[in-house]
Design a protein around this motif. Structure first.
Motif, short mmCIF file in Angstrom:
data_model
loop_
_atom_site.label_atom_id
_atom_site.label_comp_id
_atom_site.label_asym_id
_atom_site.label_seq_id
_atom_site.Cartn_x
_atom_site.Cartn_y
_atom_site.Cartn_z
N HIS A 142 0.83 -1.20 0.00
CA HIS A 142 0.00 0.00 0.00
C HIS A 142 0.87 1.26 0.00
O HIS A 142 0.57 2.24 -0.70
CB HIS A 142 -0.92 0.01 1.23
CG HIS A 142 -1.94 -1.07 1.21
ND1 HIS A 142 -2.71 -1.39 2.31
CD2 HIS A 142 -2.35 -1.92 0.22
CE1 HIS A 142 -3.53 -2.39 2.01
NE2 HIS A 142 -3.34 -2.71 0.74
N LEU A 143 1.94 1.22 0.77
CA LEU A 143 2.83 2.39 0.85
C LEU A 143 3.50 2.68 -0.48
O LEU A 143 3.62 3.84 -0.89
CB LEU A 143 3.90 2.18 1.92
CG LEU A 143 3.50 2.36 3.39
CD1 LEU A 143 4.70 2.06 4.28
CD2 LEU A 143 2.99 3.77 3.65
N ILE A 144 3.95 1.63 -1.17
CA ILE A 144 4.67 1.88 -2.43
C ILE A 144 3.72 2.40 -3.50
O ILE A 144 4.10 3.24 -4.34
CB ILE A 144 5.45 0.64 -2.92
CG1 ILE A 144 6.48 1.04 -3.99
CG2 ILE A 144 4.52 -0.44 -3.43
CD1 ILE A 144 7.51 2.04 -3.56
N ASP A 145 2.47 1.95 -3.48
CA ASP A 145 1.50 2.51 -4.43
C ASP A 145 1.31 4.00 -4.17
O ASP A 145 1.27 4.81 -5.11
CB ASP A 145 0.16 1.79 -4.30
CG ASP A 145 0.17 0.39 -4.89
OD1 ASP A 145 1.12 0.08 -5.64
OD2 ASP A 145 -0.75 -0.39 -4.60
N ARG A 146 1.20 4.37 -2.89
CA ARG A 146 1.01 5.78 -2.55
C ARG A 146 2.26 6.59 -2.86
O ARG A 146 2.18 7.73 -3.34
CB ARG A 146 0.62 5.92 -1.08
CG ARG A 146 0.31 7.34 -0.63
CD ARG A 146 -0.73 7.36 0.49
NE ARG A 146 -0.37 6.50 1.62
CZ ARG A 146 0.33 6.93 2.67
NH1 ARG A 146 0.74 8.18 2.73
NH2 ARG A 146 0.59 6.11 3.67
N ALA A 147 3.43 6.00 -2.61
CA ALA A 147 4.68 6.71 -2.90
C ALA A 147 4.85 6.93 -4.40
O ALA A 147 5.39 7.95 -4.84
CB ALA A 147 5.87 5.93 -2.35
N ALA A 148 4.39 5.97 -5.21
CA ALA A 148 4.55 6.06 -6.66
C ALA A 148 3.49 6.92 -7.32
O ALA A 148 3.76 7.56 -8.34
CB ALA A 148 4.53 4.65 -7.27
#
Length: 416
Positions: A142-148
């Motif tokens: 979830h974090l990497i989707d938001r970071a990207a």
């Protein structure tokens, strides 16, 4: 070789028959109605609607009839929601394909969406969200989707936030989302495998005609420009979950370029012979799990590197993983690496396509997301045709900047 017949039904829903020499048949219906098509206040609605339709339609009018009918015919019934699409599928022995189509098109094409069942299912999905939030590896995704992708729909979790399930979703809102996004012209029906026992064409048209004829009045936001971000969720733990997201420069709508990216990600971290596995795990012992994967949305490709590892080794692994991508950008891979990765990627696709469900999923992605050829043989041929020069070009086009996400006892400065 697959034999493919495609037609358009009166309600606008394309129907694709992919004949394969098997004893089973998969029926899959998909729509461009995944999490990417949700408005901010609807986040999680596509997935919740997927749950709700299983509660029954007109003929099979409760969840017991749906489940028990599938089991009585020896069929496997399921569904999935991604950012790209929502899909419902049943795989059965070929002799009961007509009954399977009747079942699937009834509860998916004309679901009751009962208010009482809706309220009961809220609690089930809230538990699903809670379970996800208890898993650090899922939090890292979830974090990497938001970071990207930031606050764009591609950056939001498919399950959505718990408060939407508790306070926001109404039956009227869910039906409005379905009317807006479950449009035949932006979907497809797929019958894959043994097609010897299908109903006549007029009966097929009647069964799949249970999906209403709706004019397209929804869509999705274009992908945002890349704005690399680092996000860390601090947890006092001995293990860390690291994610790194790059933007390749390929055209996501070009099949040959998608195939070249698949070969590149395979040699980078898609097998036990890949650079990441060999160096990060085998030579340095930095991680118990390390891999790379690629994915192309309709308008943006991504390359993601992932590792699960001891927290004390996380920063060293991050540094070396980034260096490996940089080395492939500047120095390129060896010809032997490309040859091995191409063979492995194509062979893995061949083995996957022994399964009619995998072929149906591929066909749905191809036509609903990209509007392209669904022939599984051509997908294998595209991988076999990838050249060394194409893979080198992919490596050169991987962004120098990247988004980073990590769950563990770290802070953002460690990944600068």
């Amino acid at each position: 070789m697959a034999r493919i017949e495609s037609s358009s039904l009166p309600n606008g829903l394309p129907l694709h028959r992919v004949e394969l020499p098997t004893r089973s048949t998969t029926i899959l219906v998909a729509f461009d109605a995944g999490a990417r098509t949700e408005r901010p206040e609807e986040n999680g609605m596509a997935h919740f609607l997927e749950h709700l339709v299983f509660k029954g339609g007109q003929k099979y009018d409760d969840y017991r009839k749906v489940n028990q009918t599938a089991e009585t015919m020896g069929a496997v019934l399921n569904a999935y929601t991604s950012h790209d699409l929502v899909a419902f599928h049943i795989t059965c022995r070929a002799e009961v394909a007509a009954e399977a189509i009747d079942l699937l098109t009834d509860f998916v094409g004309r679901p009751k969406i009962d208010a009482e069942e809706l309220d009961r299912e809220r609690g089930v999905v809230i538990q699903e969200i809670a379970r996800s939030n208890d898993q650090p590896s899922v939090i890292a995704e979830h974090l990497i989707d938001r970071a990207a992708f930031g606050d764009h729909p591609l950056g939001r979790p498919v399950l959505g936030p718990e408060e939407h399930l508790r306070d926001t979703f109404t039956r009227d809102g869910i039906l409005a989302f379905r009317r807006r996004q479950w449009v035949g012209s932006r979907g497809g029906a797929f019958i894959v495998g043994n097609v010897d026992h299908l109903p006549e064409d007029n009966e097929l048209a009647e069964l799949f005609g249970r999906f209403p004829s709706i004019s397209a009045n929804g869509g999705s936001e274009p992908a945002p420009p890349f704005a690399p971000t680092t996000l860390v969720e601090q947890r006092e733990s001995a293990q860390s979950h690291l994610r790194m997201s790059y933007r390749p420069s390929i055209d996501p709508r070009a099949p040959a370029e998608r195939a070249a990216l698949a070969v590149y990600s395979t040699l980078l971290g898609g097998s036990m012979g890949s650079r990441l596995f060999d160096e990060i795990r085998e030579q340095r012992g930095l991680a118990y799990s390390v891999y790379a994967l690629d994915h192309s949305f309709a308008d943006v490709p991504i390359l993601q590197l992932s590792a699960g590892l001891e927290s004390g080794k996380c920063v060293e692994a991050f540094t070396r993983m980034r260096e490996i991508v940089d080395e492939l950008r500047t120095e390129g891979p060896s010809e032997e690496e490309v040859e091995r990765a191409r063979a492995y990627a194509a062979g893995r696709r061949v083995l996957a396509f022994e399964n009619t469900n995998a072929v149906a999923r591929h066909a749905a992605q191809q036509t609903v997301v990209f509007g392209q050829d669904i022939d599984p043989d051509k997908a294998i041929e595209a991988l076999d045709a990838v050249t060394y020069e194409q893979v080198v070009e992919v490596g050169r086009g991987i962004s120098e900047q990247l988004s980073v996400a990590c769950v563990g006892p770290h802070d953002q400065a460690e990944f600068s």
